[in-house]
Design an enzyme around this catalytic site. Structure first.
Site, PDB file in Angstrom:
ATOM      1  N   GLU A 134       2.611 -26.094 -11.934  1.00  0.00           N
ATOM      2  CA  GLU A 134       2.810 -26.408 -13.350  1.00  0.00           C
ATOM      3  C   GLU A 134       4.271 -26.729 -13.664  1.00  0.00           C
ATOM      4  O   GLU A 134       5.160 -25.889 -13.453  1.00  0.00           O
ATOM      5  CB  GLU A 134       2.346 -25.212 -14.199  1.00  0.00           C
ATOM      6  N   LYS A 138      -0.887 -14.809 -19.679  1.00  0.00           N
ATOM      7  CA  LYS A 138      -0.950 -15.972 -18.771  1.00  0.00           C
ATOM      8  C   LYS A 138       0.481 -16.444 -18.503  1.00  0.00           C
ATOM      9  O   LYS A 138       0.849 -16.773 -17.374  1.00  0.00           O
ATOM     10  CB  LYS A 138      -1.803 -17.086 -19.384  1.00  0.00           C
ATOM     11  N   ASP A 177      -1.209 -11.415  -1.692  1.00  0.00           N
ATOM     12  CA  ASP A 177      -2.551 -11.651  -2.227  1.00  0.00           C
ATOM     13  C   ASP A 177      -2.473 -11.718  -3.763  1.00  0.00           C
ATOM     14  O   ASP A 177      -2.328 -10.691  -4.431  1.00  0.00           O
ATOM     15  CB  ASP A 177      -3.424 -10.480  -1.746  1.00  0.00           C
ATOM     16  N   HIS A 194       7.769 -28.643 -22.708  1.00  0.00           N
ATOM     17  CA  HIS A 194       6.646 -29.016 -21.854  1.00  0.00           C
ATOM     18  C   HIS A 194       6.485 -30.521 -21.767  1.00  0.00           C
ATOM     19  O   HIS A 194       6.240 -31.069 -20.708  1.00  0.00           O
ATOM     20  CB  HIS A 194       5.356 -28.430 -22.428  1.00  0.00           C
TER      21      HIS A 194
HETATM   22  P1  NDP Z   1      -2.226  -5.307   7.761  1.00  0.00           P
HETATM   23  O1  NDP Z   1      -3.617  -5.041   8.143  1.00  0.00           O
HETATM   24  O2  NDP Z   1      -1.549  -6.471   8.437  1.00  0.00           O
HETATM   25  O3  NDP Z   1      -1.405  -3.967   8.034  1.00  0.00           O
HETATM   26  C1  NDP Z   1      -0.029  -3.888   7.915  1.00  0.00           C
HETATM   27  C2  NDP Z   1       0.610  -3.968   9.304  1.00  0.00           C
HETATM   28  O4  NDP Z   1       2.005  -3.977   9.170  1.00  0.00           O
HETATM   29  C3  NDP Z   1       0.218  -2.784  10.155  1.00  0.00           C
HETATM   30  O5  NDP Z   1      -0.227  -3.297  11.380  1.00  0.00           O
HETATM   31  C4  NDP Z   1       1.537  -2.040  10.351  1.00  0.00           C
HETATM   32  O6  NDP Z   1       1.705  -1.633  11.667  1.00  0.00           O
HETATM   33  C5  NDP Z   1       2.568  -3.134  10.149  1.00  0.00           C
HETATM   34  N1  NDP Z   1       3.865  -2.622   9.685  1.00  0.00           N
HETATM   35  C6  NDP Z   1       5.045  -2.868  10.301  1.00  0.00           C
HETATM   36  N2  NDP Z   1       6.059  -2.320   9.617  1.00  0.00           N
HETATM   37  C7  NDP Z   1       5.540  -1.716   8.538  1.00  0.00           C
HETATM   38  C8  NDP Z   1       6.088  -0.989   7.443  1.00  0.00           C
HETATM   39  N3  NDP Z   1       7.404  -0.779   7.337  1.00  0.00           N
HETATM   40  N4  NDP Z   1       5.263  -0.509   6.508  1.00  0.00           N
HETATM   41  C9  NDP Z   1       3.933  -0.709   6.586  1.00  0.00           C
HETATM   42  N5  NDP Z   1       3.336  -1.393   7.607  1.00  0.00           N
HETATM   43  C10 NDP Z   1       4.129  -1.899   8.570  1.00  0.00           C
HETATM   44  O7  NDP Z   1      -2.058  -5.560   6.217  1.00  0.00           O
HETATM   45  P2  NDP Z   1      -2.452  -4.672   4.961  1.00  0.00           P
HETATM   46  O8  NDP Z   1      -3.042  -3.365   5.345  1.00  0.00           O
HETATM   47  O9  NDP Z   1      -1.243  -4.643   4.112  1.00  0.00           O
HETATM   48  O10 NDP Z   1      -3.598  -5.533   4.269  1.00  0.00           O
HETATM   49  C11 NDP Z   1      -3.279  -6.664   3.529  1.00  0.00           C
HETATM   50  C12 NDP Z   1      -4.318  -7.727   3.723  1.00  0.00           C
HETATM   51  O11 NDP Z   1      -5.613  -7.224   3.377  1.00  0.00           O
HETATM   52  C13 NDP Z   1      -4.080  -8.906   2.812  1.00  0.00           C
HETATM   53  O12 NDP Z   1      -4.274 -10.084   3.569  1.00  0.00           O
HETATM   54  C14 NDP Z   1      -5.176  -8.771   1.755  1.00  0.00           C
HETATM   55  O13 NDP Z   1      -5.496 -10.034   1.203  1.00  0.00           O
HETATM   56  C15 NDP Z   1      -6.290  -8.185   2.555  1.00  0.00           C
HETATM   57  N6  NDP Z   1      -7.370  -7.457   1.879  1.00  0.00           N
HETATM   58  C16 NDP Z   1      -7.371  -7.233   0.524  1.00  0.00           C
HETATM   59  C17 NDP Z   1      -8.405  -6.544  -0.077  1.00  0.00           C
HETATM   60  C18 NDP Z   1      -8.330  -6.279  -1.548  1.00  0.00           C
HETATM   61  O14 NDP Z   1      -7.305  -6.508  -2.175  1.00  0.00           O
HETATM   62  N7  NDP Z   1      -9.397  -5.766  -2.189  1.00  0.00           N
HETATM   63  C19 NDP Z   1      -9.541  -6.042   0.721  1.00  0.00           C
HETATM   64  C20 NDP Z   1      -9.401  -6.281   2.130  1.00  0.00           C
HETATM   65  C21 NDP Z   1      -8.363  -6.979   2.678  1.00  0.00           C
HETATM   66  P3  NDP Z   1       1.123  -0.245  12.205  1.00  0.00           P
HETATM   67  O15 NDP Z   1      -0.358  -0.408  12.196  1.00  0.00           O
HETATM   68  O16 NDP Z   1       1.701  -0.157  13.547  1.00  0.00           O
HETATM   69  O17 NDP Z   1       1.576   0.830  11.277  1.00  0.00           O
END
Ligand code: NDP
Length: 424
Positions: free
Chosen positions: A81, A263, A279, A378
């Site tokens: 936009e 908005k 997200d 705008h």
């Molecule tokens: P991930 O599954 O990628 O988990 C985060 C990763 O980051 C882990 O593997 C963790 O490693 C690593 N990590 C490294 N450094 C850090 C730190 N300092 N702090 C935290 N983690 C760290 O992502 P999320 O769990 O964040 O999930 C986000 C995704 O899920 C998005 O794509 C979202 O769209 C999607 N999603 C959203 C939903 C909703 O909103 N309702 C439902 C389902 C999915 P380690 O494991 O070694 O700790």
């Protein structure tokens, strides 16, 4: 990092990128992505989502400076936009003149739900679950030890009972540090669910999932603007401040206005969130739910006229669950550039910037609305789009845009006539 020059918006795209690099805002790698390789590479593209047939792109602009808690940021905004980046930049500039924005509240705990169905006695189940709290804590730590090592993990439990529907929701509070945390939370919840199924007799767990209504990660940011900086067209600064305050009252009491008001707030918020690879759907769902927290949809910001100190004071408050790692954040080329440019040290710092941009964005929209009207700014940008749409090239775009501004009926037809005249 050196501040960007005042003429930044007048530079060409390569000059802008060069200045970001020369002034220390981005690294060489980001410069290369911006200049040559803003697209997602084939391998990543074909594996990121399902049934891939291509990729869409949106422009990314830069808000040159916003000061939050004494630190300056140049903020990338990804949006289709026209006028969003310009408006946010203007709002930020006025806040900066009064010292920048301040953090009022900054919570960072995420929520997950384990929902029990067919519960004969919700009070009893509630007692049984609380009696297992220390074991639940242990299970959570065992299921996801790495988040514990990062200083996060299980915090506490809370229970909501819905006896009329024989349901009970166990809310688990989890610190996911610098990740948005959806997958981390869901993994922990499933571990706790299995444990509770084993421990409690006759349980029917309907689902285990994070909640996007993250009332435990609320951010509030406040900023003030000198009334003398509000003077515009023929309207005095005092008048603008008073009218902004009244517009804020309206957005609090009238959902028809509140939705449009919010908005505008989301123009700023979603643009930064999208550029960062986070997200947008999750935070939008949470923000709008928070706007309705007292049973009526209301504005996410407030504007108050401090008549004694002669300031307009703005405040934004909403839940933000963002990451600087995880999901697609560290994969997409543009999110890599965004994180380089913002140079934030935590997901929480990113959330502060996002909220601050939302407030700056909302300021500009409301100020325009209560003074010269929204269409003035705008339409100037709309004329530029119109010129591009009819096929104007290079300097023709500027000439047609300027000519349209001074016409009685600036539309597609008049723009085409202007282009024809110019070329013949
Ligand atoms: P991930 O599954 O990628 O988990 C985060 C990763 O980051 C882990 O593997 C963790 O490693 C690593 N990590 C490294 N450094 C850090 C730190 N300092 N702090 C935290 N983690 C760290 O992502 P999320 O769990 O964040 O999930 C986000 C995704 O899920 C998005 O794509 C979202 O769209 C999607 N999603 C959203 C939903 C909703 O909103 N309702 C439902 C389902 C999915 P380690 O494991 O070694 O700790």
């Amino acid at each position: 990092m050196k501040p960007l020059t005042k003429d930044f918006r007048h530079l060409s795209r390569p000059e802008k990128i060069n200045q970001l690099k020369e002034h220390g805002w981005i690294k060489e790698q980001s410069e290369q992505i911006l200049l040559n390789n803003s697209e997602i590479d084939k391998e990543l593209l074909e594996n990121l989502i399902e049934n891939v047939i291509g990729q869409g792109t949106l422009p990314v602009g830069v808000l040159p400076e916003i000061i939050v808690n004494g630190k300056s940021y140049a903020v990338p905004m990804m949006v289709e936009e026209p006028s969003v980046v310009a408006a946010a930049s203007y709002g930020a500039k006025l806040f900066n003149k009064s010292g920048g924005l301040k953090i009022v509240k900054s919570d960072n705990i995420k929520l997950g739900q384990i929902v029990f169905d067919d519960v004969a006695d919700t009070k009893q189940l509630s007692k049984d679950i609380f009696a297992l709290e220390s074991e639940i804590h242990q299970v959570a730590d065992q299921v996801y030890p790495s988040i514990l090592k990062r200083g996060g993990g299980y915090q506490k439990i809370e229970i909501d009972e819905f006896p009329e529907e024989s349901m009970l929701s166990l809310k688990v509070h989890i610190d996911t540090r610098d990740a948005m945390g959806a997958n981390i939370i869901n993994t922990i919840l499933e571990g706790i669910s299995h444990y509770l199924e084993e421990q409690l007799s006759h349980t029917n767990i309907l689902m285990s999932i994070l909640s996007n209504y993250s009332t435990t990660s609320v951010i509030s940011i406040q900023g003030k603007i000198a009334v003398s900086d509000l003077e515009k067209s023929n309207v005095s600064g005092e008048d603008v401040a008073h009218r902004m305050e009244r517009a804020s009252v309206l957005a609090h009491i009238d959902p028809y206005r509140a939705v449009t008001h919010n908005k505008g707030v989301m123009n700023g918020i979603s643009s930064v969130v999208l550029a960062s690879g986070n997200d947008t759907r999750s935070l939008e769902a949470g923000a709008h739910a928070y706007a309705s927290k007292d049973g009526q949809y209301r504005s996410l910001t407030t504007w108050k006229y401090d008549r004694e100190e002669q300031y307009l004071v703005g405040t934004i408050e909403l839940p933000l669950t963002l990451g600087i790692i995880g999901g697609s954040i560290d994969l997409l080329p543009i999110s890599k550039v965004t994180l380089d440019l913002l140079s934030v040290e935590s997901a929480q710092e990113l959330a502060h910037i996002v909220a601050a941009v939302g407030l700056a964005q909302n300021f500009s929209a409301c100020r325009a609305l209560v003074s010269e009207g929204i269409q003035h700014g705008h339409m100037n940008l709309h004329y530029k789009s119109l010129a591009i749409k009819i096929g104007a090239k290079g300097t023709e775009i500027h000439l047609i845009t300027e000519a349209l501004k001074n016409m009685d009926k600036p539309n597609l037809e008049t723009a085409q006539a202007l282009l024809y005249e110019m070329r013949n």
